[in-house]
Design a protein around this motif. Sequence first.
Motif, PDB file in Angstrom:
ATOM      1  N   VAL A 221       0.887  -1.164   0.000  1.00  0.00           N
ATOM      2  CA  VAL A 221       0.000   0.000   0.000  1.00  0.00           C
ATOM      3  C   VAL A 221       0.921   1.209   0.000  1.00  0.00           C
ATOM      4  O   VAL A 221       1.645   1.445   0.964  1.00  0.00           O
ATOM      5  N   ASP A 222       0.901   1.963  -1.103  1.00  0.00           N
ATOM      6  CA  ASP A 222       1.856   3.061  -1.271  1.00  0.00           C
ATOM      7  C   ASP A 222       1.166   4.411  -1.217  1.00  0.00           C
ATOM      8  O   ASP A 222       0.312   4.719  -2.052  1.00  0.00           O
ATOM      9  N   ALA A 223       1.574   5.240  -0.254  1.00  0.00           N
ATOM     10  CA  ALA A 223       1.024   6.582  -0.103  1.00  0.00           C
ATOM     11  C   ALA A 223       2.005   7.656  -0.546  1.00  0.00           C
ATOM     12  O   ALA A 223       1.727   8.839  -0.383  1.00  0.00           O
ATOM     13  N   VAL A 224       3.128   7.255  -1.118  1.00  0.00           N
ATOM     14  CA  VAL A 224       4.228   8.194  -1.341  1.00  0.00           C
ATOM     15  C   VAL A 224       4.452   8.496  -2.812  1.00  0.00           C
ATOM     16  O   VAL A 224       4.628   9.645  -3.201  1.00  0.00           O
ATOM     17  N   ALA A 225       4.484   7.463  -3.672  1.00  0.00           N
ATOM     18  CA  ALA A 225       4.831   7.607  -5.093  1.00  0.00           C
ATOM     19  C   ALA A 225       6.272   8.112  -5.218  1.00  0.00           C
ATOM     20  O   ALA A 225       7.125   7.784  -4.394  1.00  0.00           O
ATOM     21  N   GLY A 226       6.574   8.925  -6.233  1.00  0.00           N
ATOM     22  CA  GLY A 226       7.923   9.451  -6.391  1.00  0.00           C
ATOM     23  C   GLY A 226       8.971   8.365  -6.540  1.00  0.00           C
ATOM     24  O   GLY A 226       8.712   7.281  -7.071  1.00  0.00           O
ATOM     25  N   ALA A 227      10.158   8.649  -6.032  1.00  0.00           N
ATOM     26  CA  ALA A 227      11.271   7.706  -6.141  1.00  0.00           C
ATOM     27  C   ALA A 227      10.992   6.422  -5.378  1.00  0.00           C
ATOM     28  O   ALA A 227      11.430   5.342  -5.789  1.00  0.00           O
ATOM     29  N   MET A 228      10.253   6.513  -4.262  1.00  0.00           N
ATOM     30  CA  MET A 228      10.001   5.318  -3.461  1.00  0.00           C
ATOM     31  C   MET A 228       9.181   4.294  -4.238  1.00  0.00           C
ATOM     32  O   MET A 228       9.492   3.095  -4.230  1.00  0.00           O
ATOM     33  N   LEU A 229       8.152   4.735  -4.931  1.00  0.00           N
ATOM     34  CA  LEU A 229       7.326   3.790  -5.694  1.00  0.00           C
ATOM     35  C   LEU A 229       8.146   3.169  -6.821  1.00  0.00           C
ATOM     36  O   LEU A 229       8.033   1.964  -7.085  1.00  0.00           O
TER      37      LEU A 229
END
Length: 331
Positions: A221-229
């Motif tokens: 479950v990803d709430a960040v996106a950006g480089a982390m995703l």
Amino acid sequence: MFNALVVEKDEESGKTSAAVKQITVDDLPEAEVLVAVEYSTVNYKDGLCVGPGGGLVRNYPHVPGIDFAGTVEESSDDRYKPGDKVVLTGWRVGEAHWGGYAQKARVKADWLVPLPEGLDTRQAMAVGTAGFTAMLAVMALEDHGLAPGHGPVLVTGAAGGVGSVATAILANLGHEVAAVTGRPDQEDYLRGLGAGQIVARDELTEVTKKPLEAEQWSGCVDAVAGAMLGRVLKQMKYGTSVAAIGLAGGPAIEGALITPFILRGVNLLGIDSVMQPYENRTRAWDRIARDLPMDKLEAMVQPACLGDLPELGRDILKGQVKGRVVVDVNT
């Protein structure tokens, strides 16, 4: 007369200001159902709408609050009658339509759902839009094969509203949860919600050119996106899925390549909570009432009142709000 947080805009300077003021029912927009609001919450969108608007608010004066729970006072729609307990999330309420930061709100009947059995209005807003979105994400992962025992499920932005509820739900369902946070002081809080592993944010924010990395996660479950995703996608196990619910790290998926999708069959599932159809809304709320431990939910709650909202709006935009803020609009 009743209290509402009213945001106004100075046309000359373009600056906005928010303050608690008294308004009347006649000031509310036209719609079928008048609700006596009991509780609302603070979400990232609320922070934008209480402040400069972030492009979400087009007309001023404005009453923010993207969700609320309360009791029906008047209804011209047969689906609801005075005394019914209801919940509202989404439909651009609090953005394009006046929202829940007031003691009364008037909204379309289509936007409401009955309060699920087993929850009171305060608990419903401890869940709120963030928890509702978290449940939609868990349901989507399950619909694409997620099951306990297949390895750790990653939750990014785990100390935030969506992440906190997702962590508690997944742990309660029997999953091993790996919680990502950039705030080391939140480890005890996250372990209390059920996280079995704490992952430092810095471990996942470096952009790499590798097409794939070692398989680690059975779901995310990803709430960040950006480089982390972009990084997480390369670490997903074969045939697993990432439910994308936010963009705290920016709207781009930095460092992402096609390889996880075509070599490992990874799925990227977009989760929208705003325009969800009624049937899926009631399904999610029923699951919340069943699968979210109420003691874990209470551990997330920070109480607030209408007068606290200008400061809380600024705090949530800075990433300084932990868990769930429940706003008692009547105090």
